[in-house]
Design a protein around this motif. Structure first.
Motif, short mmCIF file in Angstrom:
data_model
loop_
_atom_site.label_atom_id
_atom_site.label_comp_id
_atom_site.label_asym_id
_atom_site.label_seq_id
_atom_site.Cartn_x
_atom_site.Cartn_y
_atom_site.Cartn_z
N TYR A 308 0.86 -1.18 0.00
CA TYR A 308 0.00 0.00 0.00
C TYR A 308 0.90 1.23 0.00
N ILE A 309 0.67 2.13 -0.94
CA ILE A 309 1.52 3.31 -1.09
C ILE A 309 0.63 4.55 -1.13
N ILE A 310 0.99 5.56 -0.35
CA ILE A 310 0.31 6.84 -0.41
C ILE A 310 1.37 7.92 -0.51
N GLY A 311 1.11 8.93 -1.33
CA GLY A 311 2.12 9.96 -1.51
C GLY A 311 1.53 11.26 -2.02
N ALA A 312 2.37 12.28 -2.05
CA ALA A 312 1.97 13.60 -2.53
C ALA A 312 3.19 14.31 -3.06
N ASP A 313 2.97 15.25 -3.98
CA ASP A 313 4.07 16.07 -4.47
C ASP A 313 3.62 17.52 -4.59
N TYR A 314 4.60 18.40 -4.74
CA TYR A 314 4.31 19.82 -4.93
C TYR A 314 5.37 20.41 -5.85
N LYS A 315 4.93 21.05 -6.93
CA LYS A 315 5.85 21.68 -7.88
C LYS A 315 5.94 23.17 -7.59
N PHE A 316 7.14 23.61 -7.24
CA PHE A 316 7.36 25.04 -7.06
C PHE A 316 7.30 25.75 -8.41
N ASN A 317 7.87 25.11 -9.41
CA ASN A 317 7.78 25.55 -10.79
C ASN A 317 8.13 24.35 -11.66
N LYS A 318 8.33 24.52 -12.96
CA LYS A 318 8.56 23.38 -13.84
C LYS A 318 9.90 22.70 -13.57
N ASN A 319 10.79 23.35 -12.81
CA ASN A 319 12.12 22.80 -12.57
C ASN A 319 12.32 22.19 -11.20
N VAL A 320 11.46 22.49 -10.24
CA VAL A 320 11.70 22.06 -8.85
C VAL A 320 10.42 21.48 -8.26
N LEU A 321 10.55 20.30 -7.67
CA LEU A 321 9.41 19.71 -6.97
C LEU A 321 9.90 18.94 -5.75
N VAL A 322 9.00 18.79 -4.79
CA VAL A 322 9.25 17.97 -3.60
C VAL A 322 8.17 16.89 -3.56
N TYR A 323 8.50 15.77 -2.94
CA TYR A 323 7.54 14.68 -2.84
C TYR A 323 7.76 13.93 -1.54
N THR A 324 6.71 13.27 -1.10
CA THR A 324 6.81 12.42 0.09
C THR A 324 5.97 11.17 -0.13
N GLU A 325 6.42 10.05 0.44
CA GLU A 325 5.77 8.78 0.18
C GLU A 325 5.85 7.88 1.41
N LEU A 326 4.78 7.12 1.63
CA LEU A 326 4.72 6.14 2.71
C LEU A 326 4.24 4.83 2.12
N ALA A 327 4.93 3.74 2.45
CA ALA A 327 4.56 2.42 1.94
C ALA A 327 4.47 1.42 3.09
N ARG A 328 3.46 0.58 3.02
CA ARG A 328 3.27 -0.51 3.98
C ARG A 328 3.26 -1.82 3.20
N VAL A 329 4.14 -2.75 3.57
CA VAL A 329 4.30 -4.00 2.85
C VAL A 329 3.97 -5.16 3.78
#
Length: 354
Positions: A308-329
């Motif tokens: 099970y994977i849940i995540g999100a991202d955010y683009k500051f602009n077309k060149n820079v983004l951050v992301y976070t993810e959590l996985a349960r196996v």
């Protein structure tokens, strides 16, 4: 909503840029050379037996060249350097060193026909998977997705009707040239694959259907202590994706049969379901579920994995983004005594395109 485009236009975006902002460094007399890539670093815990770690997540440098020959025909060449020995996302290779050639290919492309390429590259089977939005822990494509010596043809999209198109792919991978090699890592004799791609839009509703089939053959010389005649891996996969406004969802199913002496030795199953929602223009959230199973046919031993994977991202602009993810196996071995194992993994990353 899906807007229909020529396949070669999409390929040009993916490979001439290979990033959000490839830069043209040379353009003269029909020849264009572009430089691009990305640096991606993630921090997280990637296994219960591991400490919190800082990892390189497929950082790369891409150089793409094309030359206009005539009447829509062009020559293409592509080079990609990676810095973790070509490891996949989320793997255990933590190296920020070891620059290595990850892709190196050349070919010809025509706007109305497609492209034919040769070299170290992905197969069209790599494009069959549709629903993997994850940056770290996602994806379970069971097809042969690439190799060191691949000939690949990807057709242009042929119009079926208003806002509908169909394309296909053909691949052949050359194996180890030394017939007498007894090293398992050089076992491949050859491999081939076929794939198809459907893309349609109906008002605000969009749909994609992909399918792929690959066959990989190993030489028996790679197993000097065995009497078997070689290993064959026969794989197929079906994938669907549906889009309505900011929401997209889909499901995929794949199977791989391992054959030895023309008898099925192992049968693997791969299920993937996913949904993503574009919350606002620069940010989306996504969820992915996988059910993967390995079964030894002769003994009936089965091992299953639910992820099970849940995540999100955010683009500051077309060149820079951050992301976070959590996985349960959750893993289970279906033999007496039944064994179970659970693991929780997580990570946060920063990606910069150039």
């Amino acid at each position: 909503m899906i807007i229909m485009k020529k396949t070669l236009v999409a390929l040009a975006v993916a490979m001439t840029a290979a990033s959000a902002s490839a830069t043209t460094i040379y353009e003269q007399e029909g020849t264009k050379v572009q430089l691009g890539g990305r640096v991606d670093v993630m921090l997280g815990k990637f296994g219960k037996d591991e400490r919190t770690d800082l990892r390189n997540n497929e950082s790369r440098i891409d150089v793409h060249a094309e030359h206009q020959i005539s009447n829509g025909l062009k020559a293409l060449a592509h080079y990609r350097m990676r810095f973790n020995k070509g490891g996949d996302k989320g793997d255990t290779n933590k190296s920020f060193n070891d620059p290595t050639t990850n892709k190196l290919w050349l070919g010809l492309a025509h706007d109305d026909v497609g492209r034919l390429t040769f070299g170290k590259q992905n197969t069209t089977g790599d494009d069959v998977q549709l629903n993997d939005s994850a940056y770290i822990f996602g994806g379970n494509n069971n097809l042969n997705t690439g190799g060191d010596k691949v000939a690949s043809f990807r057709s242009a999209d042929f119009k079926l009707g208003a806002n509908q198109a169909l394309g296909f792919g053909l691949d052949y991978e050359f194996g180890n040239s030394d017939k007498t090699s007894n090293k398992p890592e050089k076992a491949l004799k050859n491999a081939y694959g076929v794939s198809s791609f459907y893309d349609g839009s109906f008002g605000d509703f969009g749909v994609k259907f992909n399918a792929g089939y690959t066959l990989e053959k190993d030489d028996r010389h790679a197993y000097p202590t065995d009497t078997r005649t070689g290993d064959k891996r026969r794989s197929w996969r079906l994938a669907s994706e549906f889009t309505f406004g900011p929401v997209s969802f889909g499901g995929e199913y794949g199977r791989t049969d391992h054959k030895v002496d023309n008898s099925t030795h192992q049968r693997d199953r791969f299920v993937l379901a996913a949904v993503k929602y574009q919350v606002i223009e620069p940010s989306k959230v996504y969820f992915q579920y996988q059910n993967n199973q390995e079964k030894t046919v002769s003994t009936g031993v089965k091992e299953t994995e639910n992820k099970y994977i849940i995540g999100a991202d955010y683009k500051f602009n077309k060149n820079v983004l951050v992301y976070t993810e959590l996985a349960r196996v959750l893993e289970k071995t279906h033999t007496a005594p039944v064994k179970k194992a659970n693991d929780t993994m997580y990570g946060v990353g920063l990606r910069v395109y150039f």
